[in-house]
Write an enzyme that holds these catalytic residues in place. Sequence first.
Site, PDB file in Angstrom:
ATOM      1  N   CYS A  65       0.857  -1.177   0.000  1.00  0.00           N
ATOM      2  CA  CYS A  65       0.000   0.000   0.000  1.00  0.00           C
ATOM      3  C   CYS A  65       0.897   1.231   0.000  1.00  0.00           C
ATOM      4  O   CYS A  65       2.036   1.158  -0.453  1.00  0.00           O
ATOM      5  CB  CYS A  65      -0.957  -0.008   1.201  1.00  0.00           C
ATOM      6  SG  CYS A  65      -0.126   0.117   2.797  1.00  0.00           S
ATOM      7  N   ARG A  66       0.431   2.322   0.562  1.00  0.00           N
ATOM      8  CA  ARG A  66       1.231   3.542   0.580  1.00  0.00           C
ATOM      9  C   ARG A  66       2.361   3.463   1.594  1.00  0.00           C
ATOM     10  O   ARG A  66       3.498   3.790   1.293  1.00  0.00           O
ATOM     11  CB  ARG A  66       0.331   4.742   0.881  1.00  0.00           C
ATOM     12  CG  ARG A  66       1.062   6.059   0.911  1.00  0.00           C
ATOM     13  CD  ARG A  66       0.091   7.213   1.147  1.00  0.00           C
ATOM     14  NE  ARG A  66       0.806   8.467   1.281  1.00  0.00           N
ATOM     15  CZ  ARG A  66       1.238   8.966   2.428  1.00  0.00           C
ATOM     16  NH1 ARG A  66       1.035   8.335   3.557  1.00  0.00           N
ATOM     17  NH2 ARG A  66       1.881  10.114   2.454  1.00  0.00           N
TER      18      ARG A  66
END
Length: 102
Positions: A65-66
Amino acid sequence: MQEVSVIQLKSLMDEQPSLHLIDVREPDERAAFNIGGTFLPLGKIMSFELDTIESMKDEPVYVYCRSGKRSLQACMMLEQAGFTDVHNVTGGILAWQSEIEK
């Protein structure tokens, strides 16, 4: 679940181009920067909408993810759904951009 750094992931990607990556970010995040993989936002994983990755259940999957927090949640949900070899990419795309895309 195991953890893998972006450095380790990049090495694995270079060795195995068909590596199973799962991107659990939102569409706008993916549009801004993308390292590939199957796009399956966390919301779909939380509601067990896993048809697109069902074939990966017994194979290594690398979830990102981020920053590594949503992917950690996703990894836990995937394990509950019966995935047997799940890896969380620590630091996520932020780490990728600072360590790989220098």
